[in-house]
Write an enzyme that holds these catalytic residues in place. Structure first.
Site, mmCIF file in Angstrom:
data_model
loop_
_atom_site.group_PDB
_atom_site.id
_atom_site.type_symbol
_atom_site.label_atom_id
_atom_site.label_comp_id
_atom_site.label_asym_id
_atom_site.label_seq_id
_atom_site.Cartn_x
_atom_site.Cartn_y
_atom_site.Cartn_z
ATOM 1 N N GLU A 1 0.827 -1.200 0.000
ATOM 2 C CA GLU A 1 0.000 0.000 0.000
ATOM 3 C C GLU A 1 0.865 1.256 0.000
ATOM 4 O O GLU A 1 1.940 1.276 0.583
ATOM 5 C CB GLU A 1 -0.917 -0.009 1.236
ATOM 6 C CG GLU A 1 -1.885 -1.180 1.190
ATOM 7 C CD GLU A 1 -2.768 -1.316 2.429
ATOM 8 O OE1 GLU A 1 -3.854 -1.879 2.291
ATOM 9 O OE2 GLU A 1 -2.381 -0.876 3.517
ATOM 10 N N CYS B 1 3.458 8.414 1.099
ATOM 11 C CA CYS B 1 4.041 7.496 2.075
ATOM 12 C C CYS B 1 4.214 6.143 1.386
ATOM 13 O O CYS B 1 3.231 5.518 0.982
ATOM 14 C CB CYS B 1 3.089 7.405 3.266
ATOM 15 S SG CYS B 1 3.588 6.235 4.530
ATOM 16 N N CYS C 1 6.132 -6.942 7.277
ATOM 17 C CA CYS C 1 7.231 -6.427 8.108
ATOM 18 C C CYS C 1 7.614 -7.500 9.108
ATOM 19 O O CYS C 1 6.764 -8.244 9.592
ATOM 20 C CB CYS C 1 6.794 -5.162 8.844
ATOM 21 S SG CYS C 1 8.126 -4.346 9.769
ATOM 22 N N CYS D 1 6.005 -4.972 15.855
ATOM 23 C CA CYS D 1 5.658 -3.985 16.881
ATOM 24 C C CYS D 1 4.220 -4.261 17.310
ATOM 25 O O CYS D 1 3.342 -4.485 16.478
ATOM 26 C CB CYS D 1 5.801 -2.569 16.330
ATOM 27 S SG CYS D 1 7.505 -2.176 15.854
ATOM 28 N N CYS E 1 1.161 -2.219 15.802
ATOM 29 C CA CYS E 1 1.127 -1.902 14.367
ATOM 30 C C CYS E 1 0.466 -3.030 13.580
ATOM 31 O O CYS E 1 0.804 -4.199 13.745
ATOM 32 C CB CYS E 1 2.549 -1.688 13.847
ATOM 33 S SG CYS E 1 2.621 -1.348 12.079
ATOM 34 N N GLY F 1 6.722 -2.046 6.243
ATOM 35 C CA GLY F 1 8.099 -2.533 6.221
ATOM 36 C C GLY F 1 9.071 -1.650 6.980
ATOM 37 O O GLY F 1 8.751 -0.531 7.377
ATOM 38 N N GLU F 2 10.269 -2.177 7.190
ATOM 39 C CA GLU F 2 11.339 -1.440 7.878
ATOM 40 C C GLU F 2 12.404 -1.087 6.835
ATOM 41 O O GLU F 2 13.153 -1.972 6.383
ATOM 42 C CB GLU F 2 11.916 -2.311 8.998
ATOM 43 C CG GLU F 2 13.219 -1.809 9.593
ATOM 44 C CD GLU F 2 13.219 -0.341 10.031
ATOM 45 O OE1 GLU F 2 12.278 0.100 10.719
ATOM 46 O OE2 GLU F 2 14.173 0.373 9.658
ATOM 47 N N SER G 1 12.155 6.548 7.673
ATOM 48 C CA SER G 1 11.814 6.265 9.062
ATOM 49 C C SER G 1 12.302 4.879 9.464
ATOM 50 O O SER G 1 12.208 3.933 8.681
ATOM 51 C CB SER G 1 10.292 6.334 9.229
ATOM 52 O OG SER G 1 9.932 6.116 10.580
ATOM 53 N N SER H 1 11.139 5.924 15.117
ATOM 54 C CA SER H 1 9.915 5.555 15.834
ATOM 55 C C SER H 1 10.284 5.222 17.269
ATOM 56 O O SER H 1 10.783 4.145 17.539
ATOM 57 C CB SER H 1 9.267 4.349 15.146
ATOM 58 O OG SER H 1 8.881 4.716 13.838
ATOM 59 N N LEU H 2 10.036 6.158 18.168
ATOM 60 C CA LEU H 2 10.517 5.990 19.548
ATOM 61 C C LEU H 2 9.450 5.353 20.444
ATOM 62 O O LEU H 2 9.644 4.274 20.991
ATOM 63 C CB LEU H 2 10.962 7.355 20.088
ATOM 64 C CG LEU H 2 11.807 7.294 21.356
ATOM 65 C CD1 LEU H 2 13.120 6.571 21.106
ATOM 66 C CD2 LEU H 2 12.073 8.706 21.893
ATOM 67 N N CYS I 1 -1.351 5.880 10.004
ATOM 68 C CA CYS I 1 -0.135 5.205 10.480
ATOM 69 C C CYS I 1 -0.492 3.894 11.158
ATOM 70 O O CYS I 1 -1.344 3.858 12.041
ATOM 71 C CB CYS I 1 0.601 6.053 11.499
ATOM 72 S SG CYS I 1 1.109 7.652 10.924
HETATM 73 N N1 SAH Z 1 9.306 0.492 10.201
HETATM 74 C C1 SAH Z 1 9.534 1.911 10.076
HETATM 75 C C2 SAH Z 1 8.629 2.550 9.031
HETATM 76 C C3 SAH Z 1 7.160 2.562 9.391
HETATM 77 S S1 SAH Z 1 6.714 4.196 9.816
HETATM 78 C C4 SAH Z 1 9.352 2.566 11.426
HETATM 79 O O1 SAH Z 1 8.917 1.894 12.354
HETATM 80 O O2 SAH Z 1 9.683 3.729 11.582
HETATM 81 C C5 SAH Z 1 5.100 4.009 10.436
HETATM 82 C C6 SAH Z 1 4.930 4.749 11.740
HETATM 83 O O3 SAH Z 1 3.597 4.546 12.255
HETATM 84 C C7 SAH Z 1 5.885 4.248 12.790
HETATM 85 O O4 SAH Z 1 6.313 5.292 13.608
HETATM 86 C C8 SAH Z 1 4.976 3.318 13.569
HETATM 87 O O5 SAH Z 1 5.487 3.038 14.828
HETATM 88 C C9 SAH Z 1 3.689 4.112 13.585
HETATM 89 N N2 SAH Z 1 2.516 3.295 13.916
HETATM 90 C C10 SAH Z 1 2.375 1.979 13.770
HETATM 91 N N3 SAH Z 1 1.156 1.573 14.181
HETATM 92 C C11 SAH Z 1 0.508 2.677 14.592
HETATM 93 C C12 SAH Z 1 -0.794 2.913 15.095
HETATM 94 N N4 SAH Z 1 -1.659 1.910 15.227
HETATM 95 N N5 SAH Z 1 -1.143 4.171 15.406
HETATM 96 C C13 SAH Z 1 -0.261 5.201 15.223
HETATM 97 N N6 SAH Z 1 0.976 5.034 14.736
HETATM 98 C C14 SAH Z 1 1.372 3.791 14.427
#
Ligand code: SAH
Length: 353
Positions: free
Chosen positions: A94, A107, A114, A118, A121, A163-164, A195, A217-218, A337
């Site tokens: 997507e 995006c 992935c 997490c 996600c 994906g990462e 990211s 992504s912290l 996201c």
């Molecule tokens: N794998 C990379 C690229 C993905 S970026 C990364 O983690 O940075 C997608 C962003 O959306 C990341 O910051 C992820 O942590 C955040 N995200 C994932 N699930 C989410 C959710 N349910 N609500 C809000 N943000 C979310």
């Protein structure tokens, strides 16, 4: 020419010139073709009017384009558009286009699924099928550009889809080179953001290779919480991640790290979390993007009440940490996201093409 067809979108300009030369074609023809494909959006060699007729005919068999086809497009009430794109092997990813007042962002995905899992996600719940090729990353821009509304622009690209990116770094870097090359798409490097969930040893490699923005992504301020939310933290804990970022020579106040922090009710949204965040980021040029959790069926987390999110933001603001609280976009078509899991967005939102 009897070699295998050349997958054009797989190659940055220097490599494309070399590939043309290997096939006995003048290298400057590579630049002309790239100009048609990336700048004009013309993919049929027959229409590349500044090429000699003989070459146009030859290129028809020699090059290959369209690594992806747009399978469906969902349009949100807020203008956001989500494309489901199908690769030649049937894999689907997507891409999401997000129009804003002063910029419009695409995006893009870097992997089919992935591997990071997490816990909040939706893409993580899918597991990893495979890496995308450079052509499949670049083609998301080509296909989505064709699916924009009348007058719709595309000013920024963020690698924040499925994906990462740093676990597919060579393909991502080659795609970045195509995005920022003035002879290809010509995006300014600061309009491209990669990211990562924190694949620490590859962060310096990324920034040395291309002057793009880094987002991290912290989501948590203690290892105990981050181990749960981002299991990669067990391999690269906060101290290592933040220590590496603090030592990066490429970063500055003008070029900060963009920290994504998804607020989850009762998990990471307390004022003490905000205070800890301020301390953790003190040595790093930072901008914080707070994202209220976008709920979906694969995760138990919820967004905090608006006043809780505001209180969190206020703590950061008082400490003069630059921070924004993002409104979720495209939630009605599952394009926000962490919602990218090929679930579509309801039949009325889906327009088949
Ligand atoms: N794998 C990379 C690229 C993905 S970026 C990364 O983690 O940075 C997608 C962003 O959306 C990341 O910051 C992820 O942590 C955040 N995200 C994932 N699930 C989410 C959710 N349910 N609500 C809000 N943000 C979310």
């Amino acid at each position: 020419m009897n070699e295998r067809p050349l997958e054009l979108n797989d190659h940055s300009l220097p490599r494309l010139r070399a590939a043309f030369a290997e096939r006995g074609l003048a290298p400057f023809r590579a630049e002309q073709v790239a100009g048609w494909v990336y700048r004009q959006g013309v993919e049929d060699p027959a229409q590349m009017s500044n090429l000699p007729g003989e070459l146009r005919a030859e290129l028809g068999d020699a090059i290959r384009l369209r690594a992806l086809e747009l399978e469906s497009l969902a349009c949100s009430q807020d203008g956001t558009r989500k494309g489901v794109l199908r690769a030649r092997d049937g894999a689907r990813v997507e891409s999401v286009w997000i129009p804003e007042e002063h910029r419009s962002t695409l995006c893009v995905s870097t992997q089919v699924g992935c591997s990071l899992r997490c816990s909040f996600c939706a893409t993580g719940a899918l597991g990893l099928t495979r890496n995308l090729t450079t052509a499949e990353i670049v083609d998301q821009v080509c296909r989505m550009r064709e699916a924009l509304p009348e007058g719709g622009a595309l000013s920024n690209v963020v690698f924040m889809g499925m994906g990462e990116p740093l676990l597919n770094l060579p393909a991502v870097l080659e795609a970045v080179r195509i995005l920022i090359d003035p002879k290809a798409f010509g995006f300014a490097p600061r309009r491209v953001t990669v990211s990562t969930a924190g694949v620490v040893p590859r962060i310096p490699t990324l920034l040395r290779a291309a002057p793009v923005n880094l987002a991290v992504s912290l989501h948590a301020t203690t290892d105990a919480v981050r181990d749960e939310l981002v299991p990669l933290n067990r391999r690269f804990p906060l101290r290592e991640l933040l220590g590496t970022l603090a030592a990066l020579p490429e970063l500055s106040r003008r070029r900060p790290v963009f920290f994504e922090y998804t607020l989850m009710e009762g998990v990471n949204d307390a004022p003490e979390d905000a205070e800890r965040l301020v301390k953790l980021l003190a040595q790093i040029p930072s901008k914080v993007n707070l994202i209220p959790m976008n709920p979906h069926p694969d995760a138990p987390y919820r967004p905090p009440a608006p006043e809780v999110a505001d209180r969190f933001l206020a703590v950061l603001a008082r400490a003069r940490l630059t921070a924004t609280l993002r409104r979720p976009r495209g939630a009605d078509i599952a394009a926000a996201c962490g919602q990218l899991a090929l679930r579509g967005g309801g039949d009325d939102a889906l327009r088949s093409r």
